[in-house]
Design a protein around this motif. Structure first.
Motif, PDB file in Angstrom:
ATOM      1  N   SER A 152       0.831  -1.201   0.000  1.00 21.13           N
ATOM      2  CA  SER A 152       0.000   0.000   0.000  1.00 21.13           C
ATOM      3  C   SER A 152       0.865   1.249   0.000  1.00 21.13           C
ATOM      4  O   SER A 152       1.965   1.260   0.562  1.00 21.13           O
ATOM      5  CB  SER A 152      -0.923   0.009   1.222  1.00 21.13           C
ATOM      6  N   ILE A 153       0.357   2.319  -0.630  1.00 24.38           N
ATOM      7  CA  ILE A 153       1.045   3.610  -0.577  1.00 24.38           C
ATOM      8  C   ILE A 153       0.553   4.445   0.606  1.00 24.38           C
ATOM      9  O   ILE A 153       1.096   5.516   0.869  1.00 24.38           O
ATOM     10  CB  ILE A 153       0.839   4.403  -1.877  1.00 24.38           C
ATOM     11  N   VAL A 154      -0.463   3.954   1.314  1.00 28.32           N
ATOM     12  CA  VAL A 154      -1.063   4.697   2.422  1.00 28.32           C
ATOM     13  C   VAL A 154      -0.677   4.032   3.733  1.00 28.32           C
ATOM     14  O   VAL A 154      -1.044   2.887   3.999  1.00 28.32           O
ATOM     15  CB  VAL A 154      -2.590   4.759   2.300  1.00 28.32           C
ATOM     16  N   ALA A 155       0.081   4.736   4.552  1.00 27.53           N
ATOM     17  CA  ALA A 155       0.458   4.249   5.879  1.00 27.53           C
ATOM     18  C   ALA A 155      -0.473   4.846   6.919  1.00 27.53           C
ATOM     19  O   ALA A 155      -0.925   5.990   6.788  1.00 27.53           O
ATOM     20  CB  ALA A 155       1.903   4.621   6.194  1.00 27.53           C
ATOM     21  N   THR A 156      -0.761   4.080   7.957  1.00 27.23           N
ATOM     22  CA  THR A 156      -1.669   4.550   9.002  1.00 27.23           C
ATOM     23  C   THR A 156      -0.981   4.767  10.342  1.00 27.23           C
ATOM     24  O   THR A 156      -1.542   5.419  11.213  1.00 27.23           O
ATOM     25  CB  THR A 156      -2.817   3.551   9.205  1.00 27.23           C
ATOM     26  N   GLN A 157       0.228   4.221  10.506  1.00 29.18           N
ATOM     27  CA  GLN A 157       0.951   4.373  11.754  1.00 29.18           C
ATOM     28  C   GLN A 157       2.359   4.890  11.486  1.00 29.18           C
ATOM     29  O   GLN A 157       2.899   4.717  10.399  1.00 29.18           O
ATOM     30  CB  GLN A 157       1.029   3.039  12.508  1.00 29.18           C
ATOM     31  N   THR A 158       2.944   5.507  12.513  1.00 29.07           N
ATOM     32  CA  THR A 158       4.275   6.077  12.367  1.00 29.07           C
ATOM     33  C   THR A 158       4.953   6.201  13.718  1.00 29.07           C
ATOM     34  O   THR A 158       4.292   6.250  14.765  1.00 29.07           O
ATOM     35  CB  THR A 158       4.202   7.472  11.720  1.00 29.07           C
ATOM     36  N   THR A 159       6.276   6.235  13.696  1.00 26.55           N
ATOM     37  CA  THR A 159       7.065   6.654  14.859  1.00 26.55           C
ATOM     38  C   THR A 159       7.779   7.957  14.539  1.00 26.55           C
ATOM     39  O   THR A 159       8.726   8.343  15.205  1.00 26.55           O
ATOM     40  CB  THR A 159       8.119   5.588  15.218  1.00 26.55           C
ATOM     41  N   GLY A 160       7.323   8.637  13.480  1.00 28.26           N
ATOM     42  CA  GLY A 160       8.020   9.813  12.981  1.00 28.26           C
ATOM     43  C   GLY A 160       8.068  10.981  13.933  1.00 28.26           C
ATOM     44  O   GLY A 160       8.886  11.885  13.773  1.00 28.26           O
ATOM     45  N   VAL A 161       7.209  11.036  14.947  1.00 28.87           N
ATOM     46  CA  VAL A 161       7.227  12.141  15.898  1.00 28.87           C
ATOM     47  C   VAL A 161       8.040  11.786  17.135  1.00 28.87           C
ATOM     48  O   VAL A 161       8.450  12.646  17.896  1.00 28.87           O
ATOM     49  CB  VAL A 161       5.783  12.533  16.284  1.00 28.87           C
ATOM     50  N   GLY A 162       8.293  10.526  17.349  1.00 30.34           N
ATOM     51  CA  GLY A 162       9.062  10.093  18.503  1.00 30.34           C
ATOM     52  C   GLY A 162       9.236   8.595  18.470  1.00 30.34           C
ATOM     53  O   GLY A 162       9.028   7.949  17.452  1.00 30.34           O
ATOM     54  N   LYS A 163       9.621   8.027  19.587  1.00 27.25           N
ATOM     55  CA  LYS A 163       9.867   6.596  19.641  1.00 27.25           C
ATOM     56  C   LYS A 163       8.623   5.814  20.042  1.00 27.25           C
ATOM     57  O   LYS A 163       8.678   4.592  20.184  1.00 27.25           O
ATOM     58  CB  LYS A 163      11.005   6.329  20.622  1.00 27.25           C
ATOM     59  N   MET A 164       7.493   6.506  20.205  1.00 32.09           N
ATOM     60  CA  MET A 164       6.247   5.855  20.576  1.00 32.09           C
ATOM     61  C   MET A 164       5.361   5.711  19.336  1.00 32.09           C
ATOM     62  O   MET A 164       4.958   6.703  18.744  1.00 32.09           O
ATOM     63  CB  MET A 164       5.531   6.673  21.655  1.00 32.09           C
ATOM     64  N   PRO A 165       5.072   4.473  18.891  1.00 28.59           N
ATOM     65  CA  PRO A 165       4.214   4.304  17.718  1.00 28.59           C
ATOM     66  C   PRO A 165       2.853   4.945  17.941  1.00 28.59           C
ATOM     67  O   PRO A 165       2.326   4.961  19.059  1.00 28.59           O
ATOM     68  CB  PRO A 165       4.095   2.780  17.581  1.00 28.59           C
ATOM     69  N   GLY A 166       2.282   5.486  16.867  1.00 29.20           N
ATOM     70  CA  GLY A 166       0.973   6.124  16.986  1.00 29.20           C
ATOM     71  C   GLY A 166       0.264   6.185  15.661  1.00 29.20           C
ATOM     72  O   GLY A 166       0.876   6.050  14.593  1.00 29.20           O
TER      73      GLY A 166
END
Length: 713
Positions: free
Chosen positions: A68-82
Motif C-alpha cells: 500500500s502507498i497509504v500508511a496509518t501508523q508512524t514513529t516519525g514524531v518520537g519513539k512511541m508508535p501512533g
C-alpha cells in the motif's frame, strides 16, 4: 493488509463509497483556506461498512508497506508508535510500494513528491542527498537513532529501507538533536516470519547496469529464527562525461523470537560507493548540454565505504508494559575531490577562458549510539494513557581534512584538461569528539476516544571536544559542556472517526561547534487530517510558523561557515495519498513558504533564505488495467512536479525560474510473479538552472530511462 467487507445492502455501500471519495477530494481543496466543512458520518445500526482496513502488525505497521502507498501508523514524531490520524504533527510516510512504483533510486527521488520538501537544488552536484524540509536541511535517523544532517552526510541507499518517514517541523523531544525544519527516519528492512523474496535487473541511460535482491525465510520450523538478505550492485556513468556512479550494497539480518513476547534482531550492512561528485559546473552565460565536462578527469572522485552493525531488542512484559531498545555502531571513510568553475564573468571573460578551483575532502568517522525505553499503556474508565520514558547515549568521533586551491583556467569553447593539483595542502584539518547523553519522557492521554493531549520533554547533555588548524585563522578548538532542554505540546481532536484537527508547539536544538551557540528552533502548527473508512487514504493540511536561530550557512566559493541570527518561515502544506479503487492510486501535494531572514542591521535583513521556493506542487497517479486472457495487468504511472522560483544566495541577487518536470512509469505483469517495469524521469528533458553559486551554472537532472525485470516469490 487484510480487507474485510461486511454484508448488507449493496446500494448503501456504494453510496457510502461515493460520498467518501467526494469528501476526500473536497477536503484537499477546502483545506487550502484552512476551513473544512465535513458531513458527520452516520453510524446507524443498519449502516453497511465497506472495506474496513485491518492491519495485522505491530509497531509502525511496516508489514503493509510493500502492498500500500497509504500508511496509518508512524514513529516519525518520537519513539512511541501512533496513529497518523491523531498524531498532532504533519507526517508523511513513503512506503516501499511507492518507492518501487516511482522507480526512486536515491533519497532525493524518494521524497520529491512530499509536501514541504524541495530537492535537486544543487543540480548536478551529486556529493550529498540535497533536500530541505520547510526550508531547512533535515537531520536523519535510522530506526530512531540519529545519523546526522543530509548536508555533508553519506548518501543513503533507499533499497535498504521498508519505509521513509518525513516529519515536518521542530521536534528534538522525539529523536534528539535536530534542526527545526523537519526530520527523516529510515526504517530498516528486517527479517519476517515467512518466506518471501525478489530479484531484479535494471538497465538504461548512462550505461546503467544494476542488479538486486531481497529475500528471507524461517531457519527453524517453529518460526523462532528468521533471516533476510538484501543487496544491490550497480555499475553506471552519470549524465556528464568522465563520470562514474558505481555502488556495492549488501545487508544481512537475523531475528530471534524465543517467545511471542520477545524479539532480537541483528543486522549488518556494507555500503561502498565509487563515483564522481560533479561535472564542474557550466560557464555562466552559456547553455551547453548537460554532458559537457569542465572539471579535471585526473582529480574527480567521490568515494564512500561504511560498515554498520545494528541491534534491536523488544520485550512485552504484559499488562501494558513493553521494553524496546536499539543500538548501532558504524564506521565510515569518505572522500571527494574535483575541479569546478568559479568565474563570475563566465562566457564574458575577455580571456576566452573561465577560472577554476580545486576542492576536496577526506574524512573518517566512527559512531556508537544506544537507546532504551519503556512504554506503559493503560486504560482508566474513558481515559487511555500511554507513557514512554527512555535514555540515550551517543558517541561520535571524526577527523578530516579539507582541500582548496586554484586550478588552471579552461577554454570553455575548446576544453583542454591540465591534470590534477599534485600536492594540495589542506586548508582545514579538524578532529571532533562528541558525547551526548539524554533522558526523555513522552505522555499521551486520550479522553473518550476523542481528545488526545500529547507532551514530550527531553534533556540532552552535550560534551564537545574539537581541535584543528585552519590555513586562514590558525589553530582553533576547545571543549564545551552544554545542556539543552526541549519540549513539545500537542492536542488532537477527532471530530469524527475519520476527521481530526490538531495544534502543536515544538522546539529543537542542534549540536554546535565549540565556541558557538547551539542552533535552536520553535514551531507553532495547526492542521487537519482526514482518513476515510471506505478506502485507504490520508489527507493532511497544516499551517505553521517556524523560527530558527543561530544558523550556520556556507557561501560560495570556499563554503566557509557564516552565522545568520534568525530565519522565520510561515507556510502551508497540503498532501493527499489515496487508493481510490483497486485500479487508481493518487499522490498530491502543495506547499507555500514565506521565508524571511531576521537580522536587524545586517545585510540580509528582510531577505529570503536561499534555496527556498515560495511555492511547490506535485501529483503522481497510477492506473492499473487488469489483465484479460493471456495479457497480464498493466499499470500506467504519470507524475508532474512544479518547483517555484527561489534565490540562490541569501543576498537575493540571483534567482531561479519556476519549472515543471514530468515523470512516467509503466509496469507489465508477464506472469503471476514476473514483471517488466519502465521508468522515465524528466520525460520532456526540461532544463533549468538549479543552482547558480555566482561562479557557474548547475542544471537539474535530465531525462533518464530505466527498464527493470523483476521476479518475486
Amino acid at each position: 493488509m487484510e480487507i474485510e467487507t461486511t454484508g448488507g445492502n449493496k446500494r448503501r455501500a456504494l453510496i457510502r463509497y461515493r460520498n467518501a471519495v467526494l469528501l476526500g477530494c473536497t477536503a484537499l481543496v477546502a483545506l487550502g483556506s484552512t476551513h473544512l466543512r465535513a458531513q458527520e458520518a452516520q453510524n446507524s445500526g443498519n449502516e453497511t461498512v465497506l472495506e474496513t482496513i485491518t492491519i495485522e502488525s505491530t509497531g509502525t505497521g511496516t508489514d503493509n508497506d510493500s502492498r500500500s502507498i497509504v500508511a496509518t501508523q508512524t514513529t516519525g514524531v518520537g519513539k512511541m508508535p501512533g496513529d497518523i490520524l491523531t498524531t498532532p504533527a504533519s507526517v508523511s510516510v513513503i512506503t516501499s510500494k511507492e518507492i518501487k512504483e516511482r522507480g526512486a533510486d536515491s533519497i532525493e527521488q524518494v521524497v520529491q513528491y512530499t509536501a514541504g520538501v524541495v530537492t535537486d537544488y544543487y543540480g548536478s552536484d551529486d556529493r550529498f542527498d540535497y533536500f530541505k524540509i520547510r526550508g531547512f536541511t533535515p537531520f536523519t535517523y535510522r530506526d530512531g537513532l540519529v545519523i546526522g544532517r543530509t548536508w555533508s552526510g553519506i548518501r543513503e541507499e533507499p533499497y535498504a529501507f521498508e519505509r521513509i518517514e518525513v516529519l515536518k517541523g521542530a521536534n528534538s523531544t522525539g529523536f534528539g538533536v535536530s534542526d527545526p525544519g523537519g526530520a527523516v527516519n529510515y526504517v530498516t528492512k528486517t527479517p519476517k516470519s515467512e518466506r518471501f523474496g525478489e530479484v531484479y535487473a535494471t538497465g538504461g541511460s548512462f550505461a546503467h547496469k544494476e542488479t538486486g535482491f531481497d529475500f528471507g525465510d524461517n531457519i527453524t520450523e517453529d518460526d523462532t529464527l528468521s533471516y533476510r538478505l538484501t543487496g544491490k550492485f550497480q555499475r553506471s556513468d552519470a549524465e556528464y562525461d568522465h563520470s562514474q556512479d558505481d555502488e556495492n550494497f549488501i545487508m544481512g539480518g537475523l531475528t530471534w523470537r524465543p517467545t511471542d513476547a520477545t524479539s532480537l534482531s541483528l543486522i549488518f550492512d556494507h555500503l561502498d560507493r565509487d563515483g564522481t561528485p560533479s561535472g564542474g559546473g557550466h560557464p555562466r552565460g552559456t547553455n551547453f548540454d548537460r554532458d559537457r565536462f569542465f572539471g579535471e578527469p585526473g582529480y574527480n572522485y567521490d568515494t564512500t565505504n561504511r560498515n554498520t552493525y545494528s541491534v534491536m531488542f523488544d520485550h512485552d512484559f504484559g499488562n501494558g508494559l513493553t521494553f524496546n531498545s536499539g543500538a548501532r555502531y558504524s564506521k565510515s571513510d569518505t572522500g571527494f575531490g574535483y575541479a569546478y568553475i568559479f568565474d563570475a564573468l563566465g562566457a564574458d571573460n575577455p580571456a576566452g577562458t573561465v577560472d577554476r578551483s580545486f576542492f576536496g575532502s577526506d574524512k573518517s568517522s566512527e559512531q556508537f549510539i544506544v537507546d532504551a525505553h519503556l512504554l506503559y499503556e493503560t486504560h482508566v474508565n474513558d481515559v487511555e494513557s500511554r507513557t514512554l520514558a527512555g535514555v540515550e547515549y551517543n558517541k561520535f568521533k571524526s577527523e578530516g581534512d579539507s582541500f582548496y586551491g586554484p586550478a588552471l583556467p579552461i577554454d570553455w569553447q575548446n576544453p583542454v584538461y591540465s591534470g590534477g593539483p599534485g600536492f594540495l595542502p589542506p586548508y582545514d584539518s579538524r578532529r571532533n569528539d562528541q558525547k551526548t547523553k539524554a533522558v526523555y519522557l513522552q505522555q499521551d492521554l486520550t479522553f473518550f476516544d476523542k481528545l488526545t493531549a500529547s507532551v514530550g520533554l527531553r534533556n540532552d547533555w552535550l560534551d564537545l571536544k574539537e581541535d584543528g588548524t585552519s590555513l586562514y585563522t590558525g589553530p582553533y578548538g576547545g571543549e564545551a559542556d552544554l545542556s539543552e532542554f526541549t519540549k513539545r505540546f500537542g492536542l488532537s481532536y477527532k471530530i469524527t472517526d475519520e476527521l481530526a484537527a490538531y495544534a502543536s508547539y515544538a522546539e529543537s536544538a542542534a549540536p554546535p561547534s565549540v565556541g558557538t551557540e547551539p542552533t535552536t528552533g520553535k514551531q507553532y502548527e495547526v492542521g487537519i487530517k482526514y482518513q476515510p473508512d471506505a478506502f485507504p487514504a490520508l489527507f493532511t493540511a497544516s499551517l505553521y510558523d517556524l523560527t530558527m536561530e543561530n544558523i550556520t550557512t556556507y557561501e560560495a566559493p570556499t563554503y566557509l561557515p557564516a552565522t545568520v541570527d534568525k530565519i522565520r518561515h510561515r507556510g502551508l502544506d497540503l498532501e493527499a495519498k489515496m487508493e481510490l479503487t483497486n485500479n487508481i492510486n493518487v499522490i498530491a501535494a502543495y506547499s507555500y513558504i514565506d521565508s524571511e531572514i531576521v537580522e536587524r542591521g545586517g545585510s540580509f535583513d528582510g531577505k529570503s533564505f536561499a534555496q527556498v521556493p515560495e511555492q511547490m506542487a506535485s501529483v503522481w497517479g497510477t492506473y492499473t488495467l487488469e489483465g484479460e486472457g493471456a495479457r497480464g495487468d498493466m499499470t500506467f504511472g504519470l507524475g508532474a512536479r512544479y518547483i517555484g522560483s527561489y534565490y540562490f544566495d541569501n543576498d537575493n541577487t540571483r534567482k531561479s525560474d519556476g519549472a515543471i518536470v514530468v515523470d512516467a512509469a509503466y509496469t507489465y505483469q508477464i506472469q503471476e510473479n514476473t514483471t517488466f517495469q519502465l521508468n522515465v524521469s524528466n520525460v520532456f528533458d526540461e532544463k533549468h538552472i538549479a543552482n547558480d553559486d555566482g561562479g557557474a551554472y548547475y542544471y537539474n537532472p535530465g531525462r533518464a530511462i530505466y527498464a527493470s525485470l523483476r521476479q518475486t516469490w
